[in-house]
Design an enzyme around this catalytic site. Structure first.
Site, short mmCIF file in Angstrom:
data_model
loop_
_atom_site.label_atom_id
_atom_site.label_comp_id
_atom_site.label_asym_id
_atom_site.label_seq_id
_atom_site.Cartn_x
_atom_site.Cartn_y
_atom_site.Cartn_z
N ARG A 1 -4.74 57.77 42.14
CA ARG A 1 -4.05 57.66 43.43
C ARG A 1 -2.68 58.35 43.38
O ARG A 1 -2.36 59.16 44.25
CB ARG A 1 -3.85 56.18 43.82
CG ARG A 1 -5.11 55.39 44.07
CD ARG A 1 -5.97 55.94 45.20
NE ARG A 1 -5.26 56.10 46.45
CZ ARG A 1 -5.54 57.04 47.36
NH1 ARG A 1 -6.48 57.93 47.13
NH2 ARG A 1 -4.88 57.10 48.49
N ILE A 2 -1.87 58.00 42.40
CA ILE A 2 -0.52 58.57 42.32
C ILE A 2 -0.57 60.04 41.90
O ILE A 2 0.12 60.88 42.47
CB ILE A 2 0.37 57.74 41.37
CG1 ILE A 2 0.49 56.29 41.86
CG2 ILE A 2 1.77 58.38 41.25
CD1 ILE A 2 1.03 56.11 43.27
N ASP B 1 -7.23 65.30 33.28
CA ASP B 1 -7.89 64.01 33.46
C ASP B 1 -9.21 64.06 32.71
O ASP B 1 -10.06 64.90 33.03
CB ASP B 1 -8.12 63.71 34.94
CG ASP B 1 -8.47 62.25 35.17
OD1 ASP B 1 -9.47 61.79 34.57
OD2 ASP B 1 -7.76 61.56 35.93
N LYS C 1 -8.46 63.54 26.30
CA LYS C 1 -8.08 62.13 26.25
C LYS C 1 -6.73 61.94 25.55
O LYS C 1 -5.99 61.01 25.86
CB LYS C 1 -9.16 61.31 25.52
CG LYS C 1 -10.42 61.10 26.35
CD LYS C 1 -11.38 60.13 25.68
CE LYS C 1 -12.59 59.88 26.59
NZ LYS C 1 -13.56 58.95 25.96
N CYS D 1 6.75 51.08 42.25
CA CYS D 1 6.91 51.27 43.70
C CYS D 1 7.73 50.13 44.29
O CYS D 1 8.58 50.35 45.17
CB CYS D 1 5.55 51.36 44.39
SG CYS D 1 4.43 49.99 44.02
N THR D 2 7.53 48.92 43.79
CA THR D 2 8.25 47.76 44.33
C THR D 2 9.71 47.77 43.92
O THR D 2 10.59 47.46 44.72
CB THR D 2 7.56 46.45 43.88
OG1 THR D 2 6.19 46.48 44.31
CG2 THR D 2 8.24 45.23 44.48
N GLY E 1 7.04 42.33 37.56
CA GLY E 1 8.32 42.47 36.88
C GLY E 1 9.32 43.28 37.69
O GLY E 1 10.41 43.60 37.23
#
Length: 333
Positions: A11-12, A33, A78, A150-151, A210
């Protein structure tokens, strides 16, 4: 021009890529990836259930994803240490895997030849930076940095303004947070977090975070003064912080609103947003701010006890700050 690579095309990683290729000072040279082929990478980049179709041209060949005519190398390693970052002249490697988030593991990118690393997750060992809050303390000798969460990116600008103007004695934060990829589509095993294993789309799920404590790392004057929790809710994107604080200085809610509005138009323009409209979560989908104060939703009980509400697109807003931090790190080199 800053040569950038992205490790982890989730997503990011995909949103960071969208934003990075729109910046004139960034040259995206590679994506890594281990689980995604070039045809699938092109498909996932082109179509996004939340943010819509990519507004540009996307194609691929055997070894590249081609974005608006520009070839970007795709690798399937990896172990980041095995990546050809030195050969490709990578200035900043963005690690958005959520796996290589500590100094020792993120250092694999340095071993591979990257000059700097930006981690798109909070880190216990790497210094954390929140744009608009503490990025001016970054020094070029720091090769590995974290963009926090993000928070934390939503909470820290809000807390900084309030603390500077009125003083925060203590505070509790709740984030009402959209679903993320770590959750389950149906009830399943989650040994570390039993509640987190319950169906994401059918529950409000209390969770630990956190993010509030991390504000103390980017704003040392708030160390030990904030903590918080999360409720995971069945929305696909956009979250909201509820910050309840005990202030050192008596004030009115109008004065608080004025201070936040002033910051949103001045020192924190582009980072902190401000609205007095009657908004809901979907109104912030695709909003590039870290934090948008909902002035109409906040409440005050006493001259020193107040609840503040601030929205954030936990995917797009955060990814925008990742790219901003990459630019800041590169310019400071």
């Amino acid at each position: 021009m800053v040569n950038v690579s992205v490790n982890g095309f989730g997503r990011i990683g995909r949103l960071v890529t969208r934003i990075a290729i729109s910046r004139k000072d960034i040259n995206l040279v590679a994506i890594n990836d281990p689980f995604i082929s070039t045809d699938y990478a092109a498909y996932m980049f082109k179509y996004d259930s939340t943010h819509g179709r990519f507004d540009g041209e996307v194609s691929h060949d055997k070894d590249h994803i081609i974005l608006n005519g520009k070839k970007v190398a795709v690798f399937n390693e990896k172990d980041p240490a095995a990546l050809p970052w030195g050969k490709l002249g990578v200035d900043v490697a963005i690690d958005s895997t959520g796996i290589f988030k500590e100094m020792d593991s993120a250092n694999k990118h340095i071993e591979a030849g990257a000059k700097k690393v930006v981690i798109t997750a909070p880190s216990g060992s790497a210094p954390m930076y929140v744009m608009g809050v503490n990025e001016e303390t970054y020094t070029p000798d720091q090769k590995i940095v974290s963009n926090a969460s993000c928070t934390t990116n939503c909470l820290a600008p809000l807390a900084k303004v309030i603390h500077n103007e009125f003083g925060i004695k203590e505070g509790l934060m709740t984030t009402v947070h959209s679903m993320t990829a770590t959750q389950k589509t149906v009830d399943g095993p989650s040994h570390k977090d039993w509640r987190g294993g319950r169906t994401a789309s059918g529950n409000i799920i209390p969770s630990s975070t956190g993010a509030a404590k991390a504000v103390g790392k980017v704003l040392p004057s708030l160390q030990g003064k904030l903590t918080g929790m999360a409720f995971r809710v069945p929305t696909v994107d956009v979250s909201v912080v509820d910050l309840t604080v005990n202030l050192a200085k008596e004030t009115s809610y109008d004065e608080i609103k004025a201070a936040l509005k002033k910051a949103s138009e001045g020192s924190m323009k582009g980072i902190l947003g401000y609205t007095e409209d009657d908004v809901v979560s979907s109104d912030f989908l695709g909003d590039a701010h870290s934090s948008i104060v909902d002035a109409a939703a906040g409440i005050q009980l006493t001259p020193t006890f107040v609840k503040l509400v601030s929205w954030y697109d936990n995917e797009f807003g955060y990814s925008t700050r990742v790219v901003d931090l990459v630019e800041h790190v590169a310019k400071s080199a």
